[in-house]
Design a protein around this motif. Structure first.
Motif, PDB file in Angstrom:
ATOM      1  N   HIS A  94       3.482  -0.278  21.587  1.00  6.32           N
ATOM      2  CA  HIS A  94       3.346  -0.298  20.128  1.00  6.32           C
ATOM      3  C   HIS A  94       4.516   0.443  19.470  1.00  6.32           C
ATOM      4  O   HIS A  94       5.010   0.019  18.425  1.00  6.32           O
ATOM      5  CB  HIS A  94       2.013   0.303  19.707  1.00  6.32           C
ATOM      6  CG  HIS A  94       0.872  -0.646  19.840  1.00  6.32           C
ATOM      7  ND1 HIS A  94       0.377  -1.065  21.042  1.00  6.32           N
ATOM      8  CD2 HIS A  94       0.149  -1.286  18.894  1.00  6.32           C
ATOM      9  CE1 HIS A  94      -0.615  -1.906  20.843  1.00  6.32           C
ATOM     10  NE2 HIS A  94      -0.773  -2.062  19.544  1.00  6.32           N
ATOM     11  N   SER A 152      10.891  -3.305  14.751  1.00  3.29           N
ATOM     12  CA  SER A 152      10.704  -3.780  13.377  1.00  3.29           C
ATOM     13  C   SER A 152      11.704  -3.146  12.414  1.00  3.29           C
ATOM     14  O   SER A 152      11.997  -3.718  11.362  1.00  3.29           O
ATOM     15  CB  SER A 152       9.275  -3.484  12.898  1.00  3.29           C
ATOM     16  OG  SER A 152       9.133  -2.126  12.511  1.00  3.29           O
ATOM     17  N   GLU A 161       0.976   5.143   7.236  1.00  6.48           N
ATOM     18  CA  GLU A 161       0.340   4.136   6.380  1.00  6.48           C
ATOM     19  C   GLU A 161       0.069   4.726   4.995  1.00  6.48           C
ATOM     20  O   GLU A 161       0.324   4.084   3.971  1.00  6.48           O
ATOM     21  CB  GLU A 161      -0.953   3.628   7.016  1.00  6.48           C
ATOM     22  CG  GLU A 161      -1.722   2.632   6.185  1.00  6.48           C
ATOM     23  CD  GLU A 161      -1.019   1.299   6.003  1.00  6.48           C
ATOM     24  OE1 GLU A 161      -1.305   0.649   4.979  1.00  6.48           O
ATOM     25  OE2 GLU A 161      -0.200   0.906   6.848  1.00  6.48           O
ATOM     26  N   TYR A 214       1.990   0.190   8.000  1.00  5.68           N
ATOM     27  CA  TYR A 214       1.963   0.669   9.377  1.00  5.68           C
ATOM     28  C   TYR A 214       0.668   0.346  10.122  1.00  5.68           C
ATOM     29  O   TYR A 214       0.596   0.535  11.331  1.00  5.68           O
ATOM     30  CB  TYR A 214       2.232   2.181   9.427  1.00  5.68           C
ATOM     31  CG  TYR A 214       3.676   2.505   9.150  1.00  5.68           C
ATOM     32  CD1 TYR A 214       4.579   2.636  10.189  1.00  5.68           C
ATOM     33  CD2 TYR A 214       4.150   2.634   7.850  1.00  5.68           C
ATOM     34  CE1 TYR A 214       5.911   2.906   9.945  1.00  5.68           C
ATOM     35  CE2 TYR A 214       5.478   2.893   7.585  1.00  5.68           C
ATOM     36  CZ  TYR A 214       6.354   3.028   8.636  1.00  5.68           C
ATOM     37  OH  TYR A 214       7.684   3.280   8.393  1.00  5.68           O
ATOM     38  N   GLU A 217      -0.583  -2.353  11.086  1.00  8.74           N
ATOM     39  CA  GLU A 217      -0.433  -3.354  12.144  1.00  8.74           C
ATOM     40  C   GLU A 217       0.042  -2.762  13.470  1.00  8.74           C
ATOM     41  O   GLU A 217      -0.098  -3.389  14.513  1.00  8.74           O
ATOM     42  CB  GLU A 217       0.528  -4.459  11.706  1.00  8.74           C
ATOM     43  CG  GLU A 217       1.976  -3.985  11.586  1.00  8.74           C
ATOM     44  CD  GLU A 217       2.908  -5.069  11.091  1.00  8.74           C
ATOM     45  OE1 GLU A 217       3.405  -5.844  11.922  1.00  8.74           O
ATOM     46  OE2 GLU A 217       3.123  -5.120   9.866  1.00  8.74           O
ATOM     47  N   ARG A 259      -5.641  -0.538  18.877  1.00 14.66           N
ATOM     48  CA  ARG A 259      -7.074  -0.791  18.798  1.00 14.66           C
ATOM     49  C   ARG A 259      -7.739  -0.847  20.169  1.00 14.66           C
ATOM     50  O   ARG A 259      -8.913  -0.579  20.294  1.00 14.66           O
ATOM     51  CB  ARG A 259      -7.320  -2.087  18.032  1.00 14.66           C
ATOM     52  CG  ARG A 259      -6.997  -1.895  16.552  1.00 14.66           C
ATOM     53  CD  ARG A 259      -6.952  -3.203  15.797  1.00 14.66           C
ATOM     54  NE  ARG A 259      -6.597  -2.991  14.409  1.00 14.66           N
ATOM     55  CZ  ARG A 259      -5.371  -2.773  13.950  1.00 14.66           C
ATOM     56  NH1 ARG A 259      -4.363  -2.691  14.781  1.00 14.66           N
ATOM     57  NH2 ARG A 259      -5.140  -2.618  12.671  1.00 14.66           N
TER      58      ARG A 259
END
Length: 100
Positions: free
Chosen positions: A33, A40, A80, A86, A88, A92
Motif C-alpha cells: 500500500h 501515485s 485523509e 488518502y 483509498e 482493509r
C-alpha cells in the motif's frame, strides 16, 4: 548524467516494519500500500516530502499503538483529514486473499 530514481523499496519497508510486530503478511500488505501511495505521487505533491521506507517508519512510530496495519491506517486517517484523497490507500485486509 544521473541515474533515474529507483522505485519505492517495499521490501525495505517490510523489513523496517518489523519493529512494530505483526506477521510477515501484514508487513508486506502495508509495504504494498505504501508503494502504491508512493507511485501515485500524492504524498509528495501534498507535503513536498519524498515518500521513502524510512520516512514511513518514522511516521508510523508516531501512532499511539498497534501493529503495522493499525499504525498505517492511523497515519492514512491523519492524511485523509489533512488533505483528503488518502482513504483509498488504507488497509482493509491482508493475507492470502490480498495476493502478492
Amino acid at each position: 548524467m544521473s541515474k533515474p530514481e529507483p522505485g519505492f523499496d517495499a521490501e525495505a519497508l517490510a523489513a523496517g516494519l518489523e519493529t512494530f510486530g505483526g506477521d510477515p503478511e501484514e508487513r508486506r500488505a502495508v509495504a504494498r500500500h505504501a508503494r502504491d501511495l508512493a507511485d501515485s505521487g500524492r504524498y509528495e505533491a501534498d507535503t513536498d516530502v519524498p515518500l521513502t521506507p524510512e520516512h514511513v517508519v518514522v511516521q508510523l512510530a508516531d501512532a499511539p499503538a498497534g501493529g503495522p496495519a493499525e499504525r498505517w491506517n492511523w497515519w492514512l486517517g491523519s492524511l485523509e483529514f489533512a488533505y483528503g484523497g488518502y482513504a483509498e490507500f488504507q488497509l482493509r485486509r491482508w493475507g492470502a486473499a490480498d495476493g502478492e
